[in-house]
Motif scaffolding. Structure first.
Motif, PDB file in Angstrom:
ATOM      1  N   ARG A   1    -115.978 -45.759  48.885  1.00  0.00           N
ATOM      2  CA  ARG A   1    -115.384 -46.496  50.014  1.00  0.00           C
ATOM      3  C   ARG A   1    -114.536 -47.660  49.513  1.00  0.00           C
ATOM      4  NH1 ARG A   1    -118.104 -47.245  55.429  1.00  0.00           N
ATOM      5  NH2 ARG A   1    -118.176 -45.078  56.071  1.00  0.00           N
ATOM      6  N   LEU A   2    -115.023 -48.329  48.477  1.00  0.00           N
ATOM      7  CA  LEU A   2    -114.277 -49.446  47.907  1.00  0.00           C
ATOM      8  C   LEU A   2    -112.945 -48.961  47.338  1.00  0.00           C
ATOM      9  CD1 LEU A   2    -114.129 -52.431  47.126  1.00  0.00           C
ATOM     10  CD2 LEU A   2    -115.337 -51.849  45.028  1.00  0.00           C
ATOM     11  N   LEU A   3    -112.967 -47.842  46.633  1.00  0.00           N
ATOM     12  CA  LEU A   3    -111.727 -47.278  46.100  1.00  0.00           C
ATOM     13  C   LEU A   3    -110.782 -46.862  47.213  1.00  0.00           C
ATOM     14  CD1 LEU A   3    -113.012 -45.184  43.088  1.00  0.00           C
ATOM     15  CD2 LEU A   3    -111.412 -47.093  42.996  1.00  0.00           C
ATOM     16  N   GLY A   4    -111.327 -46.261  48.265  1.00  0.00           N
ATOM     17  CA  GLY A   4    -110.507 -45.878  49.414  1.00  0.00           C
ATOM     18  C   GLY A   4    -109.853 -47.093  50.047  1.00  0.00           C
ATOM     19  N   LEU A   5    -110.623 -48.151  50.226  1.00  0.00           N
ATOM     20  CA  LEU A   5    -110.093 -49.388  50.790  1.00  0.00           C
ATOM     21  C   LEU A   5    -109.036 -49.998  49.867  1.00  0.00           C
ATOM     22  CD1 LEU A   5    -110.171 -51.585  52.966  1.00  0.00           C
ATOM     23  CD2 LEU A   5    -112.019 -52.666  51.671  1.00  0.00           C
ATOM     24  N   LEU A   6    -109.301 -49.981  48.588  1.00  0.00           N
ATOM     25  CA  LEU A   6    -108.345 -50.508  47.615  1.00  0.00           C
ATOM     26  C   LEU A   6    -107.030 -49.720  47.649  1.00  0.00           C
ATOM     27  CD1 LEU A   6    -107.996 -52.711  45.519  1.00  0.00           C
ATOM     28  CD2 LEU A   6    -109.016 -51.196  43.835  1.00  0.00           C
ATOM     29  N   LEU A   7    -107.117 -48.407  47.794  1.00  0.00           N
ATOM     30  CA  LEU A   7    -105.906 -47.586  47.894  1.00  0.00           C
ATOM     31  C   LEU A   7    -105.126 -47.899  49.164  1.00  0.00           C
ATOM     32  CD1 LEU A   7    -107.025 -44.147  46.466  1.00  0.00           C
ATOM     33  CD2 LEU A   7    -105.146 -45.565  45.640  1.00  0.00           C
ATOM     34  N   VAL A   8    -105.816 -48.190  50.252  1.00  0.00           N
ATOM     35  CA  VAL A   8    -105.135 -48.575  51.497  1.00  0.00           C
ATOM     36  C   VAL A   8    -104.408 -49.898  51.292  1.00  0.00           C
ATOM     37  CG1 VAL A   8    -105.495 -49.334  53.889  1.00  0.00           C
ATOM     38  CG2 VAL A   8    -106.624 -47.265  53.047  1.00  0.00           C
ATOM     39  N   VAL A   9    -105.087 -50.865  50.700  1.00  0.00           N
ATOM     40  CA  VAL A   9    -104.474 -52.180  50.449  1.00  0.00           C
ATOM     41  C   VAL A   9    -103.268 -52.031  49.516  1.00  0.00           C
ATOM     42  CG1 VAL A   9    -104.852 -54.455  49.395  1.00  0.00           C
ATOM     43  CG2 VAL A   9    -106.558 -53.487  50.940  1.00  0.00           C
ATOM     44  N   VAL A  10    -103.433 -51.246  48.460  1.00  0.00           N
ATOM     45  CA  VAL A  10    -102.322 -51.014  47.528  1.00  0.00           C
ATOM     46  C   VAL A  10    -101.168 -50.314  48.252  1.00  0.00           C
ATOM     47  CG1 VAL A  10    -101.630 -49.679  45.494  1.00  0.00           C
ATOM     48  CG2 VAL A  10    -103.701 -51.064  45.430  1.00  0.00           C
ATOM     49  N   GLY A  11    -101.503 -49.356  49.107  1.00  0.00           N
ATOM     50  CA  GLY A  11    -100.466 -48.662  49.869  1.00  0.00           C
ATOM     51  C   GLY A  11     -99.695 -49.603  50.778  1.00  0.00           C
ATOM     52  N   LEU A  12    -100.407 -50.526  51.418  1.00  0.00           N
ATOM     53  CA  LEU A  12     -99.757 -51.501  52.284  1.00  0.00           C
ATOM     54  C   LEU A  12     -98.874 -52.463  51.486  1.00  0.00           C
ATOM     55  CD1 LEU A  12    -102.736 -52.355  54.675  1.00  0.00           C
ATOM     56  CD2 LEU A  12    -100.663 -51.090  55.273  1.00  0.00           C
ATOM     57  N   ALA A  13     -99.358 -52.864  50.326  1.00  0.00           N
ATOM     58  CA  ALA A  13     -98.634 -53.836  49.504  1.00  0.00           C
ATOM     59  C   ALA A  13     -97.548 -53.187  48.641  1.00  0.00           C
ATOM     60  CB  ALA A  13     -99.615 -54.590  48.614  1.00  0.00           C
ATOM     61  N   TYR A  14     -97.625 -51.885  48.451  1.00  0.00           N
ATOM     62  CA  TYR A  14     -96.749 -51.197  47.510  1.00  0.00           C
ATOM     63  C   TYR A  14     -95.258 -51.490  47.730  1.00  0.00           C
ATOM     64  CZ  TYR A  14     -94.672 -47.517  44.673  1.00  0.00           C
ATOM     65  OH  TYR A  14     -93.922 -46.842  43.753  1.00  0.00           O
ATOM     66  N   PRO A  15     -94.710 -51.354  48.948  1.00  0.00           N
ATOM     67  CA  PRO A  15     -93.272 -51.622  49.105  1.00  0.00           C
ATOM     68  C   PRO A  15     -92.872 -53.034  48.675  1.00  0.00           C
ATOM     69  CG  PRO A  15     -94.116 -50.480  51.023  1.00  0.00           C
ATOM     70  CD  PRO A  15     -95.309 -50.874  50.199  1.00  0.00           C
ATOM     71  N   PHE A  16     -93.746 -54.000  48.951  1.00  0.00           N
ATOM     72  CA  PHE A  16     -93.433 -55.381  48.577  1.00  0.00           C
ATOM     73  C   PHE A  16     -93.570 -55.586  47.074  1.00  0.00           C
ATOM     74  CE2 PHE A  16     -94.947 -55.323  52.951  1.00  0.00           C
ATOM     75  CZ  PHE A  16     -93.801 -55.811  53.579  1.00  0.00           C
ATOM     76  N   ALA A  17     -94.549 -54.914  46.474  1.00  0.00           N
ATOM     77  CA  ALA A  17     -94.698 -54.979  45.016  1.00  0.00           C
ATOM     78  C   ALA A  17     -93.462 -54.382  44.339  1.00  0.00           C
ATOM     79  CB  ALA A  17     -95.962 -54.228  44.582  1.00  0.00           C
ATOM     80  N   VAL A  18     -92.958 -53.286  44.893  1.00  0.00           N
ATOM     81  CA  VAL A  18     -91.743 -52.671  44.339  1.00  0.00           C
ATOM     82  C   VAL A  18     -90.564 -53.625  44.523  1.00  0.00           C
ATOM     83  CG1 VAL A  18     -90.065 -50.792  44.627  1.00  0.00           C
ATOM     84  CG2 VAL A  18     -92.518 -50.285  44.585  1.00  0.00           C
ATOM     85  N   TYR A  19     -90.428 -54.182  45.711  1.00  0.00           N
ATOM     86  CA  TYR A  19     -89.301 -55.075  46.001  1.00  0.00           C
ATOM     87  C   TYR A  19     -89.280 -56.284  45.066  1.00  0.00           C
ATOM     88  CZ  TYR A  19     -86.031 -57.989  48.593  1.00  0.00           C
ATOM     89  OH  TYR A  19     -84.955 -58.766  48.949  1.00  0.00           O
ATOM     90  N   PHE A  20     -90.427 -56.914  44.926  1.00  0.00           N
ATOM     91  CA  PHE A  20     -90.485 -58.127  44.104  1.00  0.00           C
ATOM     92  C   PHE A  20     -90.690 -57.837  42.623  1.00  0.00           C
ATOM     93  CE2 PHE A  20     -91.712 -59.759  48.332  1.00  0.00           C
ATOM     94  CZ  PHE A  20     -90.685 -60.671  48.485  1.00  0.00           C
ATOM     95  N   GLY A  21     -91.251 -56.695  42.292  1.00  0.00           N
ATOM     96  CA  GLY A  21     -91.561 -56.405  40.903  1.00  0.00           C
ATOM     97  C   GLY A  21     -90.578 -55.516  40.185  1.00  0.00           C
ATOM     98  N   MET A  22     -89.671 -54.884  40.935  1.00  0.00           N
ATOM     99  CA  MET A  22     -88.776 -53.909  40.337  1.00  0.00           C
ATOM    100  C   MET A  22     -87.959 -54.486  39.176  1.00  0.00           C
ATOM    101  SD  MET A  22     -86.354 -51.381  42.473  1.00  0.00           S
ATOM    102  CE  MET A  22     -86.722 -49.667  42.365  1.00  0.00           C
ATOM    103  N   GLY A  23     -87.541 -55.703  39.304  1.00  0.00           N
ATOM    104  CA  GLY A  23     -86.744 -56.311  38.251  1.00  0.00           C
ATOM    105  C   GLY A  23     -87.568 -56.938  37.134  1.00  0.00           C
ATOM    106  N   HIS A  24     -88.869 -57.057  37.340  1.00  0.00           N
ATOM    107  CA  HIS A  24     -89.705 -57.772  36.376  1.00  0.00           C
ATOM    108  C   HIS A  24     -90.790 -56.922  35.717  1.00  0.00           C
ATOM    109  CE1 HIS A  24     -87.775 -61.265  38.111  1.00  0.00           C
ATOM    110  NE2 HIS A  24     -88.255 -60.952  39.285  1.00  0.00           N
ATOM    111  N   LEU A  25     -91.213 -55.859  36.410  1.00  0.00           N
ATOM    112  CA  LEU A  25     -92.314 -55.040  35.901  1.00  0.00           C
ATOM    113  C   LEU A  25     -91.818 -53.639  35.567  1.00  0.00           C
ATOM    114  CD1 LEU A  25     -95.016 -56.014  38.555  1.00  0.00           C
ATOM    115  CD2 LEU A  25     -94.776 -56.933  36.245  1.00  0.00           C
ATOM    116  N   SER A  26     -92.399 -53.061  34.578  1.00  0.00           N
ATOM    117  CA  SER A  26     -92.044 -51.709  34.158  1.00  0.00           C
ATOM    118  C   SER A  26     -92.572 -50.682  35.160  1.00  0.00           C
ATOM    119  CB  SER A  26     -92.653 -51.434  32.781  1.00  0.00           C
ATOM    120  OG  SER A  26     -92.643 -50.054  32.501  1.00  0.00           O
TER     121      SER A  26
END
Length: 181
Positions: free
Chosen positions: A3-28
């Motif tokens: 359940r914790l992993l499932g919840l973590l995947l939901v949170v990551v899924g929600l944050a993913y577009p913003f992580a890509v937007y802000f991290g695309m130029g800085h993270l591999s």
């Protein structure tokens, strides 16, 4: 743990577009692939899931492997498209190899569903399949032709708002159907 992993995947899924937007130029992209792949692999190995969950995890792991090998930042934008296609597949296949997904979820709460409810859940499953088809097509179009900001706005906010509206609309309709029955 599952359940914790499932919840973590939901949170990551929600944050993913913003992580890509802000991290695309800085993270591999390889870092994105490793983190996302690690979460999905852990879910696959530690979680109990049906066939659908296993093939979804396998598809995402294949995507992460491709992303990790290619290291191409443009591939990062395809993850929401993949998730929508996988959800479309899950809902659509459940219509052919029953019972439909929404019926299965409804039976968790009410094991003895009346026939009218079974027909209703089939229709709701079709609506969700169509939603994921449309959402995936819009995400793909934005991936191919729109600036990163538009992609982020849609995949990070608008699509989740549409999911919420669909949930709310279906809940209101369900209340009407129940009162009429």
């Amino acid at each position: 743990m599952s359940r914790l992993l499932g919840l973590l995947l939901v949170v990551v899924g929600l944050a993913y577009p913003f992580a890509v937007y802000f991290g695309m130029g800085h993270l591999s992209p390889r870092l994105f692939a490793a983190l996302l792949g690690g979460l999905w692999l852990a879910r696959l190995l530690l979680g109990k899931q049906g066939t659908g969950g296993r093939w979804m995890a396998a598809a995402v792991l294949a995507f992460c492997l491709l992303l990790g090998l290619a290291g191409e930042p443009a591939l990062l934008r395809w993850y929401p498209v993949l998730i929508n296609l996988l959800l479309l597949g899950l809902f659509a296949v459940s219509l052919k190899v029953g019972p439909p997904l929404v019926e299965r979820l409804a039976r968790l709460r009410e094991p003895e569903l009346p026939d009218v409810a079974v027909r209703y859940t089939r229709q709701v499953t079709k609506v969700w399949a169509l939603f994921f088809l449309g959402n995936g097509l819009i995400s793909a179009a934005l991936t191919l032709w729109a600036p990163l900001f538009w992609w982020t706005l849609y995949t990070g906010l608008i699509s989740y708002g549409l999911i919420g509206l669909l949930f709310a609309g279906e809940w209101l309709l369900r209340q009407r159907v129940r009162r009429a029955a």
